[in-house]
Design an enzyme around this catalytic site. Structure first.
Site, PDB file in Angstrom:
ATOM      1  CE  LYS A  13      -2.282  -0.878   3.835  1.00 44.65           C
ATOM      2  NZ  LYS A  13      -1.688  -2.149   4.277  1.00 44.65           N
ATOM      3  NE  ARG A  88      -3.495  -2.103  10.180  1.00 38.89           N
ATOM      4  CZ  ARG A  88      -2.336  -1.622   9.717  1.00 38.89           C
ATOM      5  NH1 ARG A  88      -2.209  -0.350   9.450  1.00 38.89           N
ATOM      6  NH2 ARG A  88      -1.327  -2.418   9.541  1.00 38.89           N
ATOM      7  NE  ARG A 123       9.123  -4.544   5.902  1.00 39.54           N
ATOM      8  CZ  ARG A 123       7.845  -4.205   5.795  1.00 39.54           C
ATOM      9  NH1 ARG A 123       7.444  -3.493   4.758  1.00 39.54           N
ATOM     10  NH2 ARG A 123       6.965  -4.581   6.689  1.00 39.54           N
ATOM     11  NE  ARG A 156       8.528  -2.444  10.575  1.00 37.12           N
ATOM     12  CZ  ARG A 156       7.598  -2.027   9.708  1.00 37.12           C
ATOM     13  NH1 ARG A 156       7.940  -1.230   8.694  1.00 37.12           N
ATOM     14  NH2 ARG A 156       6.351  -2.391   9.810  1.00 37.12           N
ATOM     15  NE  ARG A 167       2.367  -6.194  10.996  1.00 37.00           N
ATOM     16  CZ  ARG A 167       3.228  -5.497  10.269  1.00 37.00           C
ATOM     17  NH1 ARG A 167       4.444  -5.950  10.061  1.00 37.00           N
ATOM     18  NH2 ARG A 167       2.875  -4.346   9.755  1.00 37.00           N
TER      19      ARG A 167
HETATM   20  P1  AMP Z   1       1.696  -0.652   9.282  1.00 33.60           P
HETATM   21  O1  AMP Z   1       3.068  -0.200   8.964  1.00 33.60           O
HETATM   22  O2  AMP Z   1       0.620   0.146   8.604  1.00 33.60           O
HETATM   23  O3  AMP Z   1       1.493  -2.130   9.095  1.00 33.60           O
HETATM   24  O4  AMP Z   1       1.471  -0.353  10.841  1.00 33.60           O
HETATM   25  C1  AMP Z   1       2.363  -0.851  11.819  1.00 33.60           C
HETATM   26  C2  AMP Z   1       1.621  -1.126  13.115  1.00 33.60           C
HETATM   27  O5  AMP Z   1       1.012   0.094  13.607  1.00 33.60           O
HETATM   28  C3  AMP Z   1       0.450  -2.105  13.007  1.00 33.60           C
HETATM   29  O6  AMP Z   1       0.862  -3.457  13.076  1.00 33.60           O
HETATM   30  C4  AMP Z   1      -0.401  -1.704  14.213  1.00 33.60           C
HETATM   31  O7  AMP Z   1       0.167  -2.192  15.419  1.00 33.60           O
HETATM   32  C5  AMP Z   1      -0.245  -0.186  14.206  1.00 33.60           C
HETATM   33  N1  AMP Z   1      -1.303   0.457  13.384  1.00 33.60           N
HETATM   34  C6  AMP Z   1      -1.149   1.150  12.228  1.00 33.60           C
HETATM   35  N2  AMP Z   1      -2.330   1.592  11.768  1.00 33.60           N
HETATM   36  C7  AMP Z   1      -3.263   1.158  12.661  1.00 33.60           C
HETATM   37  C8  AMP Z   1      -4.683   1.277  12.737  1.00 33.60           C
HETATM   38  N3  AMP Z   1      -5.395   1.925  11.807  1.00 33.60           N
HETATM   39  N4  AMP Z   1      -5.299   0.694  13.798  1.00 33.60           N
HETATM   40  C9  AMP Z   1      -4.613   0.051  14.763  1.00 33.60           C
HETATM   41  N5  AMP Z   1      -3.283  -0.111  14.737  1.00 33.60           N
HETATM   42  C10 AMP Z   1      -2.596   0.435  13.702  1.00 33.60           C
END
Ligand code: AMP
Length: 209
Positions: A13, A88, A123, A156, A167
């Site tokens: 994304k 989400r 990654r 990470r 996840r």
């Molecule tokens: P991402 O890089 O978008 O996968 O986000 C990394 C982490 O941030 C996720 O695994 C969640 O722990 C947290 N996170 C990001 N966006 C959200 C959201 N909209 N709702 C809840 N947790 C989020």
């Protein structure tokens, strides 16, 4: 145009958001990036979010809704924005509706779980300058060392194999239902993620026509 990019973590994304952002001259708002910045700076929100992020779980709805409410009030969002990684959960989408935010399109990037797992577990990132690599697709010139700043690359915590599986489970249980939520109002456009990023980009841009 107000857009939402849906899709599992690791579906690409961020890359699609970058291209659309340039194409339409609107900002990308990534809750993941905002949360990672907060983790780095050690702010109160960062400390609160850390245990959820490290475990591959979602940060509580009220925290991310607060982040989005503040960010959307900024001037650069007046002519449109791309939400990358928000909403989400259904309650997050409902909160967006309650804020009076009108979403024009929701683009869902579909990628198979096995492909995502391969992308995420391979990654490696640079803690110094933030550059990102992949053991298979984009290896650094010297193993484990950042090409740009020479720092030692790390994985990470949320890219560790067990966490990636968690996840993906969270995605299927809590985020995937958003497809029906937005399909009900005819806003959903599905883009099948392609082997080549450029091909996915072409399909994404076509979904904006
Ligand atoms: P991402 O890089 O978008 O996968 O986000 C990394 C982490 O941030 C996720 O695994 C969640 O722990 C947290 N996170 C990001 N966006 C959200 C959201 N909209 N709702 C809840 N947790 C989020």
């Amino acid at each position: 145009m107000n857009l939402i990019l849906l899709g599992a973590p690791g579906a690409g994304k961020g890359t699609q958001a970058e291209v659309i952002s340039k194409h339409l001259s609107i900002p990308t708002i990534s809750t993941g990036n905002i949360i990672r910045e907060a983790l780095k700076s050690g702010s109160g929100m960062g400390r609160e979010a850390k245990k959820f992020v490290d475990a591959g779980q979602l940060v509580p709805d009220d925290v991310v809704i607060g982040i989005i409410r503040e960010r959307l009030a900024e001037k650069d969002c007046e002519d449109g924005f791309i939400l990358d990684g928000f909403p989400r959960t259904i309650p997050q989408a409902e909160a967006l509706d309650r804020m009076g935010v009108v979403i024009d399109r929701v683009i869902d990037i579909e990628v198979a779980d096995e492909t995502i797992a391969r992308r995420m577990t391979g990654r490696r990132v640079c803690p110094g300058c933030g550059s990102s690599y992949h053991l298979e697709y984009k290896p650094p010139k010297e193993t484990g060392v950042c090409d740009s700043c020479g720092d030692t690359l790390i994985q990470r915590k949320d890219d560790h194999p067990d966490t990636v599986q968690d996840r993906l489970t969270v995605y299927h249980e809590q985020t995937e239902p958003l497809k029906s939520y937005y399909a009900a109002s005819d806003k959903l456009y599905i883009v099948e993620g392609q082997e080549e990023v450029a091909d996915t980009i072409r399909l994404t841009l076509a979904a904006l026509e």
